[in-house]
Design a protein around this motif. Sequence first.
Motif, PDB file in Angstrom:
ATOM      1  N   LYS A   1       8.163  12.185   1.777  1.00  0.00           N
ATOM      2  CA  LYS A   1       8.574  10.853   2.251  1.00  0.00           C
ATOM      3  C   LYS A   1       7.401  10.113   2.886  1.00  0.00           C
ATOM      4  CE  LYS A   1      12.105  12.445   4.703  1.00  0.00           C
ATOM      5  NZ  LYS A   1      12.346  13.819   4.251  1.00  0.00           N
ATOM      6  N   LEU A   2       7.417   8.794   2.805  1.00  0.00           N
ATOM      7  CA  LEU A   2       6.385   7.994   3.443  1.00  0.00           C
ATOM      8  C   LEU A   2       6.407   8.174   4.954  1.00  0.00           C
ATOM      9  CD1 LEU A   2       6.668   4.648   1.475  1.00  0.00           C
ATOM     10  CD2 LEU A   2       4.568   5.997   1.732  1.00  0.00           C
ATOM     11  N   VAL A   3       5.210   8.252   5.541  1.00  0.00           N
ATOM     12  CA  VAL A   3       5.090   8.253   6.996  1.00  0.00           C
ATOM     13  C   VAL A   3       4.970   6.799   7.446  1.00  0.00           C
ATOM     14  CG1 VAL A   3       3.703   9.003   8.965  1.00  0.00           C
ATOM     15  CG2 VAL A   3       3.876  10.471   6.929  1.00  0.00           C
ATOM     16  N   HIS A   4       5.888   6.354   8.286  1.00  0.00           N
ATOM     17  CA  HIS A   4       5.852   4.961   8.753  1.00  0.00           C
ATOM     18  C   HIS A   4       5.350   4.821  10.179  1.00  0.00           C
ATOM     19  CE1 HIS A   4       8.707   4.241   5.323  1.00  0.00           C
ATOM     20  NE2 HIS A   4       7.832   3.298   5.170  1.00  0.00           N
TER      21      HIS A   4
ATOM     22  N   ALA B   1       0.842  -1.211   0.000  1.00  0.00           N
ATOM     23  CA  ALA B   1       0.000   0.000   0.000  1.00  0.00           C
ATOM     24  C   ALA B   1       0.868   1.249   0.000  1.00  0.00           C
ATOM     25  CB  ALA B   1      -0.928   0.004   1.213  1.00  0.00           C
ATOM     26  N   ASN B   2       1.962   1.218   0.750  1.00  0.00           N
ATOM     27  CA  ASN B   2       2.880   2.364   0.753  1.00  0.00           C
ATOM     28  C   ASN B   2       3.509   2.569  -0.621  1.00  0.00           C
ATOM     29  OD1 ASN B   2       2.485   3.191   3.360  1.00  0.00           O
ATOM     30  ND2 ASN B   2       4.285   2.149   4.199  1.00  0.00           N
ATOM     31  N   ALA B   3       3.878   1.464  -1.287  1.00  0.00           N
ATOM     32  CA  ALA B   3       4.465   1.589  -2.622  1.00  0.00           C
ATOM     33  C   ALA B   3       3.458   2.201  -3.592  1.00  0.00           C
ATOM     34  CB  ALA B   3       4.941   0.224  -3.119  1.00  0.00           C
ATOM     35  N   ALA B   4       2.216   1.736  -3.546  1.00  0.00           N
ATOM     36  CA  ALA B   4       1.194   2.291  -4.442  1.00  0.00           C
ATOM     37  C   ALA B   4       0.971   3.778  -4.161  1.00  0.00           C
ATOM     38  CB  ALA B   4      -0.113   1.515  -4.298  1.00  0.00           C
ATOM     39  N   ALA B   5       0.986   4.132  -2.883  1.00  0.00           N
ATOM     40  CA  ALA B   5       0.823   5.539  -2.501  1.00  0.00           C
ATOM     41  C   ALA B   5       1.943   6.391  -3.103  1.00  0.00           C
ATOM     42  CB  ALA B   5       0.818   5.676  -0.979  1.00  0.00           C
TER      43      ALA B   5
END
Lengths: 325, 325
Positions: A153-156, A116-120
């Motif tokens: 950047k992605l929020v983890h 899901a993070n990659a698609a985002a």
Amino acid sequence: MVKDKLIGVDLGGTTIKFAILTADGDIQQKWSIRTNILEEGAHIVPDIVESINHHLDLYQLDRDRIIGIGMGTPGTVDIENGTVQGAFNLNWKDLQTVRKDIETATGLPLTLDNDANAAALGEQWRGAGNNDPEVSFITLGTGVGGGLINDGKLVHGTNGAAGEVGHMIVEPHGYLCTCGNYGCLEQYASATGVVHLAQDFAEAYVGNSKLKAMINNGEEVTSKIVFDLAKENDYLANEVVDKVAYYLGLASANLANILNPSSIVIGGGVSAAGKFLLERVEKNFKEFAFKTTRDVTQVKLAELGNDAGVYGAASLAKNSERALA
Amino acid sequence: MVKDKLIGVDLGGTTIKFAILTADGDIQQKWSIRTNILEEGAHIVPDIVESINHHLDLYQLDRDRIIGIGMGTPGTVDIENGTVQGAFNLNWKDLQTVRKDIETATGLPLTLDNDANAAALGEQWRGAGNNDPEVSFITLGTGVGGGLINDGKLVHGTNGAAGEVGHMIVEPHGYLCTCGNYGCLEQYASATGVVHLAQDFAEAYVGNSKLKAMINNGEEVTSKIVFDLAKENDYLANEVVDKVAYYLGLASANLANILNPSSIVIGGGVSAAGKFLLERVEKNFKEFAFKTTRDVTQVKLAELGNDAGVYGAASLAKNSERALA
């Protein structure tokens, strides 16, 4: 030799998608293989390695030109250690040392994140997000997932659970969710959630409706059927779509009230209902969003379809300290 | 000369608080002045400058040792340009070139942000947040504000409206908010929100209650009175506190479902109710939080009280590219 190519891998339960992209994110080659989940998924990593090595030879692409490989995967990803666990649709039962195995066998740096993070990231970089630094992504499929981009950047979060937008509570004490809580967005806006709402609404509805007739006859109803009937002005189906849009609008507004993104991108199978759904989500969003964010945050449909994963995976590789090291 | 000191300024509508801190965030000197909002707040910036210059002389502190000044302010802050507008409690009617004015007059770099963000950074750095990189902050006062820290940095969003947790919708179609929407957290968990709930509940309640008697007699009821009566086992007051805790727990859980912070820190006047309120918020939080984040996210009371602002302001200066340039 100048490093100017990225490899994106989108690992799914039925297919593994691959792409070779320029550093700017233009796809140059794209292929896919079936996911072989036999023998506890032991073939998956070797198959990925073999497919990458084979295609680099096929396209006579020098591996010194590869910045890195990025990969989105199901399951819980330990980003620091490059491992994956709990990917049940891959049949992976134990912890998998994915990064070590792929790096060793390809000689290329690998950056991992969840699917899901990659698609985002894909939608943010090359899709509806316009490469803006603040983008929220909601994907409506069998479940509801998401990914959040802040400052590019992605929020983890603390243990990788940030962006679990499918488990925002939109109806306290509502439908029971697979996570054990009640009233999660996933139970109202996933494909199964739409059908659940349709069944509930049908029970209380006494008017004329093809949707009600289908449900009464025990015919199989899918979320696509609900949206198609709504487009044909079926009253009950429209009630259902209105309710789905209400929950999506409420969740999107609360996301915007918290994160103030430039866009909230809605993708996944259910979003195939397109503008028909989007317009109703927007109406609810505008009712619930705080005015400062209402003026700038746009609710949009995803643009990359099935390619979002490979674009985002490539973006992971592009921005990886691992690849640049 | 080694730069090893920070100056934190917390600009409020009645008081301006100052502190000189070490680079590690230990307060060495602390003072405050009254905020003079006469003549459209024209004295505020000159008063700040004069007070800083005066105290640097007083403590014989060489300004070459100052890393920078950080300041939290009411109003809408343009972080890039260092300006403020719409700070009505300061009587500032036009856009104020705060950064330029203070930098010119002190010779020191200034980093600005809004007051809620500064308080959030303060609690994250030196308070309940334990200097963790992922912390969410909710402040319960006359209104409800907040600040979010991701990867050690404040989340600002597209136009600075990130962290508006007071405007998360917790009761769709609920109480009308000053922002024009209905059902914002602020209308249920601010000091005025608590009193509003008490008045509503009193109307429907027929049992014995000192709170109900006070409301019926037209006595002035504050949120503090509601909490004090609840601690004395007043039934109606406890109903009100339960409802406040429900909304705070729901909002905290949705914050955690989105951001997965290590802690959600609750501060501001209403949080003076302490553990009595916190325990009920936690109960609701655990009911609504997704399991992955429920296990790691702690709901905590703020620890710095009125000093959160100067600590956070100093943190702004410490991490500023401006100061390091």
